[in-house]
Design a protein around this motif. Structure first.
Motif, PDB file in Angstrom:
ATOM      1  N   ILE A 437       0.840  45.713  27.534  1.00 19.45           N
ATOM      2  CA  ILE A 437       1.505  45.260  26.299  1.00 19.45           C
ATOM      3  C   ILE A 437       0.619  44.270  25.554  1.00 19.45           C
ATOM      4  O   ILE A 437       0.472  44.335  24.325  1.00 19.45           O
ATOM      5  CB  ILE A 437       2.868  44.628  26.646  1.00 19.45           C
ATOM      6  CG1 ILE A 437       3.819  45.705  27.199  1.00 19.45           C
ATOM      7  CG2 ILE A 437       3.485  43.961  25.419  1.00 19.45           C
ATOM      8  CD1 ILE A 437       5.098  45.157  27.799  1.00 19.45           C
ATOM      9  N   TYR A 440      -2.098  46.160  23.839  1.00 17.92           N
ATOM     10  CA  TYR A 440      -1.550  46.964  22.738  1.00 17.92           C
ATOM     11  C   TYR A 440      -1.356  46.113  21.485  1.00 17.92           C
ATOM     12  O   TYR A 440      -1.839  46.465  20.398  1.00 17.92           O
ATOM     13  CB  TYR A 440      -0.226  47.575  23.187  1.00 17.92           C
ATOM     14  CG  TYR A 440       0.407  48.521  22.192  1.00 17.92           C
ATOM     15  CD1 TYR A 440       0.029  49.860  22.139  1.00 17.92           C
ATOM     16  CD2 TYR A 440       1.390  48.083  21.319  1.00 17.92           C
ATOM     17  CE1 TYR A 440       0.617  50.738  21.242  1.00 17.92           C
ATOM     18  CE2 TYR A 440       1.995  48.948  20.408  1.00 17.92           C
ATOM     19  CZ  TYR A 440       1.603  50.276  20.384  1.00 17.92           C
ATOM     20  OH  TYR A 440       2.189  51.143  19.484  1.00 17.92           O
ATOM     21  N   TYR A 441      -0.680  44.984  21.639  1.00 19.73           N
ATOM     22  CA  TYR A 441      -0.431  44.136  20.460  1.00 19.73           C
ATOM     23  C   TYR A 441      -1.679  43.363  20.062  1.00 19.73           C
ATOM     24  O   TYR A 441      -1.821  42.965  18.902  1.00 19.73           O
ATOM     25  CB  TYR A 441       0.746  43.201  20.732  1.00 19.73           C
ATOM     26  CG  TYR A 441       2.072  43.927  20.683  1.00 19.73           C
ATOM     27  CD1 TYR A 441       2.704  44.187  19.465  1.00 19.73           C
ATOM     28  CD2 TYR A 441       2.670  44.389  21.844  1.00 19.73           C
ATOM     29  CE1 TYR A 441       3.904  44.877  19.411  1.00 19.73           C
ATOM     30  CE2 TYR A 441       3.863  45.082  21.810  1.00 19.73           C
ATOM     31  CZ  TYR A 441       4.485  45.335  20.587  1.00 19.73           C
ATOM     32  OH  TYR A 441       5.667  46.038  20.532  1.00 19.73           O
ATOM     33  N   TYR A 448       5.578  49.176  20.788  1.00 18.07           N
ATOM     34  CA  TYR A 448       5.001  49.641  22.056  1.00 18.07           C
ATOM     35  C   TYR A 448       5.953  50.572  22.801  1.00 18.07           C
ATOM     36  O   TYR A 448       5.534  51.610  23.326  1.00 18.07           O
ATOM     37  CB  TYR A 448       4.659  48.425  22.931  1.00 18.07           C
ATOM     38  CG  TYR A 448       4.354  48.779  24.370  1.00 18.07           C
ATOM     39  CD1 TYR A 448       3.073  49.172  24.756  1.00 18.07           C
ATOM     40  CD2 TYR A 448       5.351  48.717  25.359  1.00 18.07           C
ATOM     41  CE1 TYR A 448       2.783  49.496  26.074  1.00 18.07           C
ATOM     42  CE2 TYR A 448       5.075  49.037  26.681  1.00 18.07           C
ATOM     43  CZ  TYR A 448       3.796  49.431  27.032  1.00 18.07           C
ATOM     44  OH  TYR A 448       3.528  49.763  28.334  1.00 18.07           O
ATOM     45  N   GLY A 452       3.660  53.391  22.456  1.00 19.76           N
ATOM     46  CA  GLY A 452       2.499  53.012  23.256  1.00 19.76           C
ATOM     47  C   GLY A 452       2.702  53.051  24.758  1.00 19.76           C
ATOM     48  O   GLY A 452       1.739  52.953  25.512  1.00 19.76           O
ATOM     49  N   ARG A 453       3.938  53.215  25.199  1.00 16.86           N
ATOM     50  CA  ARG A 453       4.219  53.094  26.630  1.00 16.86           C
ATOM     51  C   ARG A 453       3.801  54.344  27.394  1.00 16.86           C
ATOM     52  O   ARG A 453       4.136  55.471  27.007  1.00 16.86           O
ATOM     53  CB  ARG A 453       5.710  52.842  26.844  1.00 16.86           C
ATOM     54  CG  ARG A 453       6.029  52.302  28.225  1.00 16.86           C
ATOM     55  CD  ARG A 453       7.505  52.061  28.433  1.00 16.86           C
ATOM     56  NE  ARG A 453       7.722  51.287  29.651  1.00 16.86           N
ATOM     57  CZ  ARG A 453       8.879  51.217  30.288  1.00 16.86           C
ATOM     58  NH1 ARG A 453       9.924  51.880  29.813  1.00 16.86           N
ATOM     59  NH2 ARG A 453       8.989  50.504  31.393  1.00 16.86           N
ATOM     60  N   ALA A 488       6.991  43.078  25.145  1.00 15.17           N
ATOM     61  CA  ALA A 488       6.940  43.948  23.962  1.00 15.17           C
ATOM     62  C   ALA A 488       8.069  43.571  23.000  1.00 15.17           C
ATOM     63  O   ALA A 488       7.876  43.547  21.769  1.00 15.17           O
ATOM     64  CB  ALA A 488       7.057  45.414  24.375  1.00 15.17           C
TER      65      ALA A 488
END
Length: 575
Positions: A437, A440-441, A448, A452-453, A488
């Motif tokens: 996470i 991702y951010y 996410y 994105g998960r 997230a």
């Protein structure tokens, strides 16, 4: 049934030295004499009988009417029926083996016993083992009944169930074979005895290469005991079994044997002959190309069954080496898949490093934020973070592979492994997903959870949900935040605050942001009330505390929500 470096000699000696095969064939012979052989004009059907051997075991024998031979072998015998058309065996379907087909004639016979199945199931008791046996197509019905029974038995019951078939044809396609073979406990319940004078076991094989690649072709499963007048051999690797069946079946002229298929091969006589040969054999006059004990043992087994004599173009040395290589690969695969304790030991170093990193992060920001801001830290901290990244990747690769393998098992077998992996899998998800996470951010992305998960995190979370892992009531804060997606939601709440602070946002976006913040506030309060968040979220420089400061600016200090009251008066006690 066969250990890592066994070629089946020990197993063959054990089986032939016991009375299991003799009793099984005696039950079949008795049933054949009592029914079909006295009246060969009976229609295409299957009969069964239960035989009791007090203090030893019970036997259920299946035999098929002899006049099936010409009609069903020549016309519909090869036809497959998909599980899409039947539901009795849909428990075999997995994500990787959803295209499963069964031998139509065998399934038709099994389906004709539908009303008798509950009564037959009662023959299985916890007091003594049950042997299910059958000859030819009756053997196929015996295998189907055993599978049906395995699906309904508790785990301890599997160890007291054995299916022994004699001269049984192949039963299903690649998907069917894979679904059974991927289950170590189920696969070990099947033993197929095949005589080199019996054309039926190899009849459904048309081409070796086609069978290995074509989902509409037949494949063997379980363990095979090949026997001839000169000896026996025992194998369980499916490609090798298929190759040996082809060699055996190619020695007979197909047209001649089909006309004599109703003649019962006397497996009893073959077993009697082989008993005298069930002794340890010495290694002598092996070809120079045989380089290790596994190949040597395989060569001796093939030589004992005269596979090299059955076909002129068969090089016994090459055949032995190929079979030995495949057996070793299969055994190592099983060892990896079905030994969770050994497999999890691989992850200990990486998990220990993550735990160390986490403990050393409890200063001002915490585990999540230390990793998130890793690029702006000191040289020493960057080096430790680089090590963390390596361990992070190692763990992800490991668990992605585990999840794929477990999810590809039949549901019942998969659940057993899920239960064994569950604690380690849950700890992994809660420790490692926050790092994903943060990455991702850190790349400026949004949402996410939806976009994105990784799929393996979703499945691991489902494992814990399915087993209701959080039913107990907590009385103190969790050392790891229970919801691995918590951060997230924090990041999305920060984004919503930015939307409300940005005077350029549309009214629609602002309303959506307010709604999201209200939901997040309720979510956080629920997590706090149930002690499901780690105290580290309240560290001064954590992303959660950053969100709270921004949120207070956005909504003002007059807010009197439960979370607001908690943050003013009580959160220090939680920490």
């Amino acid at each position: 049934m066969v250990s890592l470096y066994s070629t089946g000699l020990e197993l063959g000696n054990l089986l032939l030295g016991s009375d299991l095969l003799d009793h099984s064939w005696d039950a079949i012979s008795k049933l054949q004499k009592e029914t079909f052989l006295e009246d060969p004009s009976l229609p295409f059907s299957v009969k069964y009988q239960v035989y009791e051997y007090p203090t030893k075991f019970s036997i259920i024998a299946f035999v098929c009417s002899p006049n099936y031979a010409v009609n069903h072998l020549q016309e519909e015998f090869k036809e497959l029926v998909s599980l899409d058309e039947i539901t009795s065996f849909d428990f075999l379907c997995t994500k990787s083996s959803s295209s499963i087909s069964l031998h139509k004639a065998a399934f038709t016979l099994f389906a004709s016993l539908e009303n008798d199945l509950p009564l037959l199931k009662q023959q299985f008791t916890s007091s003594q083992p049950l042997i299910v046996t059958g000859h030819s197509l009756g053997g196929s019905v015996a295998s189907l009944f055993t599978l049906w029974l395995l699906n309904s038995l508790p785990r301890y019951g599997v160890q007291r169930l054995l299916c022994i078939t004699f001269g049984s044809p192949l039963l299903g396609n690649n998907g069917f074979q894979k679904a059974i073979s991927e289950s170590q406990t189920w696969s070990s319940c099947f033993l197929h005895v095949v005589s080199n004078t019996d054309p039926i076991p190899g009849f459904l094989i048309s081409d070796l290469n086609a069978n290995l690649t074509n989902p509409s072709c037949y494949m063997p499963f379980g363990t095979y005991l090949f026997c001839s007048g000169s000896g026996f051999s025992c194998f369980e690797e499916p490609q090798s079994i298929l190759e040996l069946l082809m060699i055996m079946s190619s020695t007979c002229a197909e047209s001649e044997n089909l006309n004599n298929c109703s003649q019962v091969i006397d497996y009893g006589h073959s077993l009697e002959q082989l008993k005298s040969k069930a002794v340890c054999r010495g290694i002598s006059e092996l070809p120079d190309s045989i380089s290790n004990p596994l190949q040597a043992g395989t060569y001796l087994l093939l030589e004992a069954t005269r596979f090299g004599k059955l076909q002129e173009n068969v090089n016994l040395s090459d055949l032995a080496m190929n079979i030995a290589i495949r057996a070793k690969i299969q055994a190592k695969h099983k060892q990896k898949v079905f030994d969770p304790v050994k497999r999890l030991s691989i992850t200990k170093t990486s998990m220990s490093y993550l735990e160390w990193y986490m403990k050393n992060s409890l200063e001002e920001a915490g585990y999540y934020d230390k990793y998130k801001t890793r690029r702006s830290r000191s040289r020493d901290e960057i080096e430790s973070t680089e090590s963390l990244i390596k361990h992070h990747r190692t763990l992800k690769l490991f668990w992605k592979r585990i999840v794929t393998e477990v999810e590809n098992l039949p549901w019942k077998e998969g659940r057993k492994l899920r239960m064994r992996y569950l604690y380690a899998a849950t700890s992994y998800r809660r420790m490692v997903e926050p790092l994903d996470i943060a990455e991702y951010y850190g790349r400026g992305k949004k949402d996410y959870v939806s976009h994105g998960r990784s799929e393996h995190y979703k499945l691991l979370e489902k494992w814990s949900t399915d087993e209701d892992i959080h039913t107990y009531q907590r009385s103190q804060a969790s050392s790891l935040t229970v919801d691995s997606c918590f951060w997230a939601y924090v990041e999305e709440a920060l984004i919503s605050c930015e939307v409300l602070k940005d005077g350029k946002s549309s009214l629609e976006d602002q309303e959506s942001a307010r709604g999201n913040l209200i939901k997040f506030e309720d979510y956080v309060m629920d997590m706090i009330n149930n002690f499901l968040v780690s105290p580290e979220i309240f560290l001064p420089q954590s992303s959660f505390m950053l969100w709270w400061k921004e949120y207070c600016i956005v909504v003002g200090n007059s807010s009197a929500s439960p979370l607001s009251n908690f943050m003013k008066d009580e959160f220090h006690r939680y920490v």
